[in-house]
Design an enzyme around this catalytic site. Sequence first.
Site, PDB file in Angstrom:
ATOM      1  N   LYS B  71       1.006  -1.211  -0.072  1.00 37.51           N
ATOM      2  CA  LYS B  71      -0.061  -0.002  -0.136  1.00 37.51           C
ATOM      3  C   LYS B  71       0.770   1.251   0.066  1.00 37.51           C
ATOM      4  O   LYS B  71       0.611   2.092  -0.765  1.00 37.51           O
ATOM      5  CB  LYS B  71      -0.850   0.069   1.279  1.00 37.51           C
ATOM      6  CG  LYS B  71      -1.956   0.963   1.227  1.00 37.51           C
ATOM      7  CD  LYS B  71      -2.803   0.345   2.274  1.00 37.51           C
ATOM      8  CE  LYS B  71      -2.089   0.374   3.739  1.00 37.51           C
ATOM      9  NZ  LYS B  71      -2.922  -0.083   4.754  1.00 37.51           N
ATOM     10  N   THR B  73       4.004   1.540  -1.039  1.00 42.62           N
ATOM     11  CA  THR B  73       4.579   1.773  -2.265  1.00 42.62           C
ATOM     12  C   THR B  73       3.684   2.262  -3.475  1.00 42.62           C
ATOM     13  O   THR B  73       4.037   3.155  -4.079  1.00 42.62           O
ATOM     14  CB  THR B  73       5.078   0.311  -2.666  1.00 42.62           C
ATOM     15  OG1 THR B  73       6.007  -0.245  -1.587  1.00 42.62           O
ATOM     16  CG2 THR B  73       6.057   0.254  -3.910  1.00 42.62           C
ATOM     17  N   ARG B  94       2.625   8.274   6.991  1.00 40.20           N
ATOM     18  CA  ARG B  94       2.946   8.099   8.434  1.00 40.20           C
ATOM     19  C   ARG B  94       4.443   7.844   8.314  1.00 40.20           C
ATOM     20  O   ARG B  94       5.201   7.633   7.377  1.00 40.20           O
ATOM     21  CB  ARG B  94       2.534   6.877   8.758  1.00 40.20           C
ATOM     22  CG  ARG B  94       0.954   6.877   9.087  1.00 40.20           C
ATOM     23  CD  ARG B  94       0.370   5.434   9.482  1.00 40.20           C
ATOM     24  NE  ARG B  94       0.562   4.655   8.273  1.00 40.20           N
ATOM     25  CZ  ARG B  94       0.052   3.391   8.086  1.00 40.20           C
ATOM     26  NH1 ARG B  94      -0.495   2.887   9.143  1.00 40.20           N
ATOM     27  NH2 ARG B  94       0.041   2.771   6.856  1.00 40.20           N
ATOM     28  N   LYS B 105      11.429  -5.604  10.365  1.00 35.58           N
ATOM     29  CA  LYS B 105      11.257  -5.158   8.963  1.00 35.58           C
ATOM     30  C   LYS B 105      12.451  -4.383   8.474  1.00 35.58           C
ATOM     31  O   LYS B 105      12.803  -4.423   7.256  1.00 35.58           O
ATOM     32  CB  LYS B 105      10.072  -4.113   9.199  1.00 35.58           C
ATOM     33  CG  LYS B 105       8.741  -4.510   9.319  1.00 35.58           C
ATOM     34  CD  LYS B 105       7.634  -3.609   9.650  1.00 35.58           C
ATOM     35  CE  LYS B 105       7.199  -2.543   8.548  1.00 35.58           C
ATOM     36  NZ  LYS B 105       6.427  -1.468   8.849  1.00 35.58           N
ATOM     37  N   ALA B 273      -2.809   1.431  14.286  1.00 35.27           N
ATOM     38  CA  ALA B 273      -3.889   1.338  13.461  1.00 35.27           C
ATOM     39  C   ALA B 273      -5.043   0.519  14.015  1.00 35.27           C
ATOM     40  O   ALA B 273      -6.260   0.321  13.440  1.00 35.27           O
ATOM     41  CB  ALA B 273      -3.605   0.973  12.170  1.00 35.27           C
ATOM     42  N   PHE B 301      -3.813  -0.632   7.730  1.00 40.82           N
ATOM     43  CA  PHE B 301      -4.501  -1.974   7.536  1.00 40.82           C
ATOM     44  C   PHE B 301      -5.371  -1.769   6.331  1.00 40.82           C
ATOM     45  O   PHE B 301      -5.040  -1.136   5.354  1.00 40.82           O
ATOM     46  CB  PHE B 301      -5.271  -2.084   8.863  1.00 40.82           C
ATOM     47  CG  PHE B 301      -4.514  -2.627  10.083  1.00 40.82           C
ATOM     48  CD1 PHE B 301      -3.074  -2.673   9.985  1.00 40.82           C
ATOM     49  CD2 PHE B 301      -5.279  -2.518  11.326  1.00 40.82           C
ATOM     50  CE1 PHE B 301      -2.302  -3.134  11.080  1.00 40.82           C
ATOM     51  CE2 PHE B 301      -4.210  -2.795  12.538  1.00 40.82           C
ATOM     52  CZ  PHE B 301      -2.953  -2.978  12.471  1.00 40.82           C
ATOM     53  N   PHE B 381       2.738  -8.306  -9.405  1.00 38.60           N
ATOM     54  CA  PHE B 381       3.824  -9.352  -8.887  1.00 38.60           C
ATOM     55  C   PHE B 381       4.588 -10.080  -9.859  1.00 38.60           C
ATOM     56  O   PHE B 381       3.790 -10.158 -10.921  1.00 38.60           O
ATOM     57  CB  PHE B 381       3.425 -10.090  -7.732  1.00 38.60           C
ATOM     58  CG  PHE B 381       3.589  -9.420  -6.401  1.00 38.60           C
ATOM     59  CD1 PHE B 381       4.653  -9.868  -5.526  1.00 38.60           C
ATOM     60  CD2 PHE B 381       2.762  -8.449  -5.808  1.00 38.60           C
ATOM     61  CE1 PHE B 381       4.657  -9.131  -4.101  1.00 38.60           C
ATOM     62  CE2 PHE B 381       2.847  -7.885  -4.834  1.00 38.60           C
ATOM     63  CZ  PHE B 381       3.768  -8.355  -3.908  1.00 38.60           C
ATOM     64  N   TRP B 409       6.768  -0.304  -8.120  1.00 36.48           N
ATOM     65  CA  TRP B 409       8.146  -0.761  -7.230  1.00 36.48           C
ATOM     66  C   TRP B 409       9.278  -0.945  -8.146  1.00 36.48           C
ATOM     67  O   TRP B 409      10.456  -0.785  -7.898  1.00 36.48           O
ATOM     68  CB  TRP B 409       7.592  -2.257  -6.685  1.00 36.48           C
ATOM     69  CG  TRP B 409       8.741  -2.840  -5.718  1.00 36.48           C
ATOM     70  CD1 TRP B 409       8.608  -2.545  -4.370  1.00 36.48           C
ATOM     71  CD2 TRP B 409       9.895  -3.775  -6.155  1.00 36.48           C
ATOM     72  NE1 TRP B 409       9.859  -3.476  -3.844  1.00 36.48           N
ATOM     73  CE2 TRP B 409      10.468  -4.010  -4.990  1.00 36.48           C
ATOM     74  CE3 TRP B 409      10.467  -4.288  -7.313  1.00 36.48           C
ATOM     75  CZ2 TRP B 409      11.508  -4.937  -4.835  1.00 36.48           C
ATOM     76  CZ3 TRP B 409      11.552  -5.445  -7.299  1.00 36.48           C
ATOM     77  CH2 TRP B 409      12.025  -5.546  -6.060  1.00 36.48           C
TER      78      TRP B 409
END
Lengths: 556, 556
Positions: B71, B73, B94, B105, B273, B301, B381, B409
């Site tokens: 999301k 990206t 954010r 991460k 969230a 989310f 993808f 991406w």
Amino acid sequence: MKSDIEIAQNTELSPITEIAEKVGLKFDDLDLYGPYKAKLSFDKIKAVKSQKTGKLVLVTAINPTPAGEGKSTVSIGLADALSKLGKKTMLALREPSLGPVMGIKGGAAGGGYAQVLPMEDINLHFTGDMHAITTANNALSALIDNHLQQGNELGIDQRRIIWKRVVDLNDRALRQVIVGLGSPVNGIPREDGFDITVASEIMAVLCLATDLKDLKKRLANIVIGYRHDRSPVYVRDLKVEGALALILKDAVKPNLVQTIYGTPALVHGGPFANIAHGCNSVLATETAMHLADYTVTEAGFGADLGAEKFLDIKTPNLPAAPDAVVIVATLRALKMHGGLAKDELDKEDTDAVKAGFANLKRHIENMRQYGLPVVVAINEFINDTAAEVAVLEKLCAEINVPAAAVSVWADGAAGGLALAKAVISAIEEQPAEYKRLYSDDDSLEDKITKIVTKIYGGKSVVFSSKAQSQLKQFARFGWDKLPVCMAKTQYSFSDNPSSLGVPKDFEITIRELVPKTGAGFIVALTGDVMTMPGLPKQPAALNMDVTEDGKALGLF
Amino acid sequence: MKSDIEIAQNTELSPITEIAEKVGLKFDDLDLYGPYKAKLSFDKIKAVKSQKTGKLVLVTAINPTPAGEGKSTVSIGLADALSKLGKKTMLALREPSLGPVMGIKGGAAGGGYAQVLPMEDINLHFTGDMHAITTANNALSALIDNHLQQGNELGIDQRRIIWKRVVDLNDRALRQVIVGLGSPVNGIPREDGFDITVASEIMAVLCLATDLKDLKKRLANIVIGYRHDRSPVYVRDLKVEGALALILKDAVKPNLVQTIYGTPALVHGGPFANIAHGCNSVLATETAMHLADYTVTEAGFGADLGAEKFLDIKTPNLPAAPDAVVIVATLRALKMHGGLAKDELDKEDTDAVKAGFANLKRHIENMRQYGLPVVVAINEFINDTAAEVAVLEKLCAEINVPAAAVSVWADGAAGGLALAKAVISAIEEQPAEYKRLYSDDDSLEDKITKIVTKIYGGKSVVFSSKAQSQLKQFARFGWDKLPVCMAKTQYSFSDNPSSLGVPKDFEITIRELVPKTGAGFIVALTGDVMTMPGLPKQPAALNMDVTEDGKALGLF
């Protein structure tokens, strides 16, 4: 009379880029943090290392009393006076901790017309150094507890973890805590505690590191606890020195700000002066020495603690030793050392000045042991009398030490001219011949004994049975080549805070040793040391506020 | 294939002053934090409030699956594509928390060629907002414990203090602790715990505040606990909202950075969230709306939680509602919603796409309930097949929702052009007619029931006996006019995380309500909510390092 914050907010600051130009720093040498703060770039810090160094002036003090001595204010005023005399001057000072700001003090960046600015920022988050240190410290704690939780491959004894968490607040409820409660997924329950951030060993590491490589080496060498066989566990065993150094990569760069007069000041790092060495960072002092003809810096507490640590712990990491030492005294404080109570200080008492002079004299002699010229700064207060000043000047003259009255709090740079001239003369007339008090190869016992007998004037040192077994253990671990960092009351040469003046024939008891192998010293505890202050009944926070357009209120 | 940090470090950044000029911001409107980060000045934030607002695009998603939806990206890539089409565009996103960065991460600022930069700084201390929030939160804790210690004039019941401490780290050992141990001078022993900083109510307060005055008002309204008579104790009773606002005075200013493509991005605030509303700050979104013709923003989310909260909690604080909603989906994730297991996603399965489309369709219908045009972004993808894409496009066309494939991406701005054009068309063709789901005057029970039945598609709501008594209590305290913030699993419309697709006929049980009267909402807990993550066996920190000249390594 205006408060410090009123004086500060009525001062028109110059853009920090203009301040930087005074010492040859260009826009590209700086990372700006708003218009009035900047960090020096790594490239510049590295580039100046090959330049010759200017003169370094260390400002220290007699044993502090409740009467106050104003060491930071004198440091700032002296630098401003040197600037006013046309000398290319920089300051290198500690940055304040937020905890005491919210608690009692409300601010710590000089006072009156001798302040570093912007005082609101310096007293709040500044450029985030304290937060980065807090984060690195607590990331290490989280990684230690996670190591226990995930199988404890290193075999750490959870009862012998000496690494504590920190917050940059006065928070007595965090002094002793139990963590890991509630459920197996919440980790291993164990006793822990929080210190204030400036007491973190990472603060001392950051302040003694000479570059990022050295920082990482020191981080790797931190002892976090012991295994069941009592062998030490280092950060390098956890393999997280890289992550900690990454968290600190910007915090390690000195911060540039300005005084009210416009003197460039590097305000960077602020370790405790008891369980650490109490001086701003080596990188700030060293960089200032390369950029300026005169650098004024300061050590915490009185000269028995602060200057001793500056000269025995910090100086070996600097390109050169101080060229002169300024010892700050006030007539009020000398009268307390001479036997007066706090409520008797307003009346003239030349006898008390004479009696109290003994304390100042011992500090002067101590600094001369290090081969350094000494100048006395008499920081004026409103009730000082001409007769008292004359007595003090005569006593100084008798032992051949220059003395100058200072009124920088009220008068700014102009109030420090006599001191500045005295310092310049002292440096030009008598080249410093720095001699360290002890050598690395002395045993820890010998190092401590030399400090106690030669600096404090004590008779001897008593080591508790715990300290005795630690001396053997630390030698076995190879930690006995490190310098010693004494944790003693700042109020007396002895370990008894109410023993003012010059106590004689006393013993110092070393209760315990604490390894700070990352910072690179061994702390010798002479009594209980408070590493987490509490808040008072009426915290300064109650007076703080911010206007709708962002102006800070209630920082004194 | 290059990693995110390699792509980021190979990008030549523009000075942030040049990026700022793209939306009419001048040097004096900025407080620089190094060459590539800046905060907007209060003066500028205030000045733009009178300007008209551009279009706002809210990016949300289907219910997330382990397959990932990308999301952030897509949000970044969409903004870059709008820039590439010549639209004056800004992002409002954010800012990431350091805890997960050190944990799993390793970084959170978009990915591939759709990133905000400098990603190292954004992922570490950035401009210090998280640290300021941590400090304000913990200063309040220290002031509460000090109030207990100094006589407890307000009569706070130490067993009913709901204000917890925070750290911006994943530190499971701090979830449940006992503080105040050791001695009477160490405070009152009591149970406490630490959340991660982004779960602090102060984060939510900062993200919903419209200016400093509003910030202070919200801080004053925070409930910290209860008296023995169960009456609530607010921050205003402690009289420390001024000090807390002072600590936050810079953190409240939005941060300006840039994307790889050079689009100006305000990256500011990042509340949880679940127990909070999961969107960047109102001030960032609002300021971007005033400065740019198109602002792209994001909610946490899936759309059932993030977009619902954006529209029912955040939007009333904005100058205007979103003009369009983009729902991000991937074929992989749809196939999981259609019944495939994670290891079955690489093979073509158009039936699974069809089955999984039901999840996306429900989110589309939900957003249309708010009167907003919807566009679907199909985030490509590598194993997606042409047949699968065709099926999804056909299904979207059947319900008259534009869909566009996205490859930002891999391709950056160029990979988002189709989506950008679809968004522009949707906005131009169908003016948004925003309707909030509920009104402030609905009871808390009604608000929750509307969310459950109209958004989640549930049958009904069950309130635990605790929640039932809280409903009465909260109405008595006047808290029932506040919006509701649902804390529910993000993986399902229901409260069962393994119930994918579109679950039917389910009940939602409200276990407990939590007052966040400062932020201005009531949290409804549907299950256990984790507010302090733990570290994995091999934390990302183990791979992190910094070179001797300050380059970050190991942030993925």
